[in-house]
Design an enzyme around this catalytic site. Structure first.
Site, PDB file in Angstrom:
ATOM      1  N   HIS A  72       9.735 -19.154 -21.634  1.00 37.22           N
ATOM      2  CA  HIS A  72       8.793 -18.680 -20.604  1.00 37.22           C
ATOM      3  C   HIS A  72       9.389 -18.816 -19.197  1.00 37.22           C
ATOM      4  O   HIS A  72       9.111 -17.997 -18.323  1.00 37.22           O
ATOM      5  CB  HIS A  72       7.494 -19.507 -20.638  1.00 37.22           C
ATOM      6  CG  HIS A  72       6.448 -18.988 -21.578  1.00 37.22           C
ATOM      7  ND1 HIS A  72       5.894 -17.735 -21.483  1.00 37.22           N
ATOM      8  CD2 HIS A  72       5.819 -19.582 -22.621  1.00 37.22           C
ATOM      9  CE1 HIS A  72       4.987 -17.573 -22.434  1.00 37.22           C
ATOM     10  NE2 HIS A  72       4.921 -18.680 -23.147  1.00 37.22           N
TER      11      HIS A  72
ATOM     12  N   CYS B  53       0.922 -17.587 -28.762  1.00 34.82           N
ATOM     13  CA  CYS B  53       1.065 -17.921 -27.342  1.00 34.82           C
ATOM     14  C   CYS B  53      -0.275 -17.700 -26.644  1.00 34.82           C
ATOM     15  O   CYS B  53      -0.943 -16.700 -26.893  1.00 34.82           O
ATOM     16  CB  CYS B  53       2.123 -17.009 -26.735  1.00 34.82           C
ATOM     17  SG  CYS B  53       2.398 -17.271 -24.980  1.00 34.82           S
ATOM     18  N   LEU B  54      -0.656 -18.639 -25.774  1.00 36.40           N
ATOM     19  CA  LEU B  54      -1.929 -18.500 -25.053  1.00 36.40           C
ATOM     20  C   LEU B  54      -1.932 -17.250 -24.156  1.00 36.40           C
ATOM     21  O   LEU B  54      -2.990 -16.747 -23.813  1.00 36.40           O
ATOM     22  CB  LEU B  54      -2.200 -19.755 -24.210  1.00 36.40           C
ATOM     23  CG  LEU B  54      -2.445 -21.049 -25.014  1.00 36.40           C
ATOM     24  CD1 LEU B  54      -2.557 -22.244 -24.081  1.00 36.40           C
ATOM     25  CD2 LEU B  54      -3.692 -20.933 -25.884  1.00 36.40           C
TER      26      LEU B  54
ATOM     27  N   HIS C 238      10.127 -22.226 -27.143  1.00 35.35           N
ATOM     28  CA  HIS C 238       9.130 -21.242 -26.706  1.00 35.35           C
ATOM     29  C   HIS C 238       8.806 -21.417 -25.219  1.00 35.35           C
ATOM     30  O   HIS C 238       8.782 -20.444 -24.461  1.00 35.35           O
ATOM     31  CB  HIS C 238       7.878 -21.410 -27.583  1.00 35.35           C
ATOM     32  CG  HIS C 238       6.734 -20.497 -27.251  1.00 35.35           C
ATOM     33  ND1 HIS C 238       6.226 -19.590 -28.153  1.00 35.35           N
ATOM     34  CD2 HIS C 238       5.980 -20.352 -26.126  1.00 35.35           C
ATOM     35  CE1 HIS C 238       5.220 -18.931 -27.579  1.00 35.35           C
ATOM     36  NE2 HIS C 238       5.045 -19.382 -26.361  1.00 35.35           N
ATOM     37  N   GLU C 239       8.554 -22.671 -24.820  1.00 31.66           N
ATOM     38  CA  GLU C 239       8.153 -22.917 -23.425  1.00 31.66           C
ATOM     39  C   GLU C 239       9.320 -22.702 -22.462  1.00 31.66           C
ATOM     40  O   GLU C 239       9.136 -22.171 -21.367  1.00 31.66           O
ATOM     41  CB  GLU C 239       7.575 -24.322 -23.265  1.00 31.66           C
ATOM     42  CG  GLU C 239       6.338 -24.616 -24.123  1.00 31.66           C
ATOM     43  CD  GLU C 239       5.255 -23.560 -24.048  1.00 31.66           C
ATOM     44  OE1 GLU C 239       5.103 -22.880 -23.017  1.00 31.66           O
ATOM     45  OE2 GLU C 239       4.548 -23.392 -25.070  1.00 31.66           O
TER      46      GLU C 239
ATOM     47  N   GLY D 224       1.446 -26.021 -26.057  1.00 32.23           N
ATOM     48  CA  GLY D 224       2.388 -26.005 -24.949  1.00 32.23           C
ATOM     49  C   GLY D 224       1.969 -25.008 -23.897  1.00 32.23           C
ATOM     50  O   GLY D 224       1.203 -24.072 -24.186  1.00 32.23           O
TER      51      GLY D 224
ATOM     52  N   GLN E 192       2.801 -19.260 -16.914  1.00 31.88           N
ATOM     53  CA  GLN E 192       1.557 -18.855 -17.592  1.00 31.88           C
ATOM     54  C   GLN E 192       0.320 -19.124 -16.748  1.00 31.88           C
ATOM     55  O   GLN E 192      -0.754 -18.608 -17.039  1.00 31.88           O
ATOM     56  CB  GLN E 192       1.414 -19.585 -18.935  1.00 31.88           C
ATOM     57  CG  GLN E 192       2.455 -19.159 -19.958  1.00 31.88           C
ATOM     58  CD  GLN E 192       2.242 -19.874 -21.272  1.00 31.88           C
ATOM     59  OE1 GLN E 192       2.733 -20.978 -21.468  1.00 31.88           O
ATOM     60  NE2 GLN E 192       1.483 -19.276 -22.170  1.00 31.88           N
TER      61      GLN E 192
HETATM   62 ZN    ZN Z   1       3.758 -19.024 -24.779  1.00 28.82          ZN
END
Ligand code: ZN
Length: 157
Positions: free
Chosen positions: A134, A88-89, A130-131, A46, A51
């Site tokens: 963000h 998480c990226l 999670h997304e 995701g 991000q």
């Molecule tokens: Zn993330």
């Protein structure tokens, strides 16, 4: 394919609240495409627009069941509980154990503008939560019961 630079923890853009998309224009469609390319290129499940430095309520997810594009996603129902590790990226090398709902229902717009509802359980429920976090400047580590590194994570199998 156009890849965007993934912002890392410490970058203040990750802590800001994203604005709703009012018009789905070329810029938003390009953003969705670039976000999907960037997510797949990094083996993520995701990615949220902040991000890649864009404060808009836009998310892409693929937990192995195909690409889901979400514009202005909102959680309308949640139930149950699951406790899993997630990463998480934007926070490389750190994983957190979190309590998330076992099931969520999310309302959003598709790239073509029509409203739809998607239901997620398991990993998809986690990815949706999670997304969407963000978009409000929240990172998984804020909610983690505990944080571990990759080595510790692998020990747990
Ligand atoms: Zn993330």
């Amino acid at each position: 394919m156009a890849l965007r630079n993934i912002r890392k923890d410490g970058d203040e853009v990750l802590r800001k609240k994203s604005k709703e998309v009012d018009v789905i224009n070329e810029k938003i469609l390009t953003l969705l495409k670039d976000m999907a390319d960037t997510m797949y290129n990094s083996d993520g499940v995701g990615l949220a627009a902040p991000q890649v430095g864009i404060l808009r309520r836009v998310v892409v997810i693929d937990v192995g069941e195909g690409l889901i594009e979400l514009i202005n996603p909102v959680i309308t129902e949640q139930s149950g509980e699951q406790t899993e590790f997630e990463g998480c990226l934007s926070v490389p090398g750190i994983y957190g154990e979190l309590k998330r709902p076992a099931k969520v229902v999310v309302k959003a717009l598709k790239a073509k503008g029509e409203q739809f509802e998607t239901e997620g359980t398991g990993l998809l429920a986690i990815a949706l939560c999670h997304e969407i976090d963000h978009l409000d400047g929240i990172l998984f580590k804020d909610k983690a019961i505990r944080l571990v590194d990759k080595e510790e994570l692998e020990k747990k199998g």
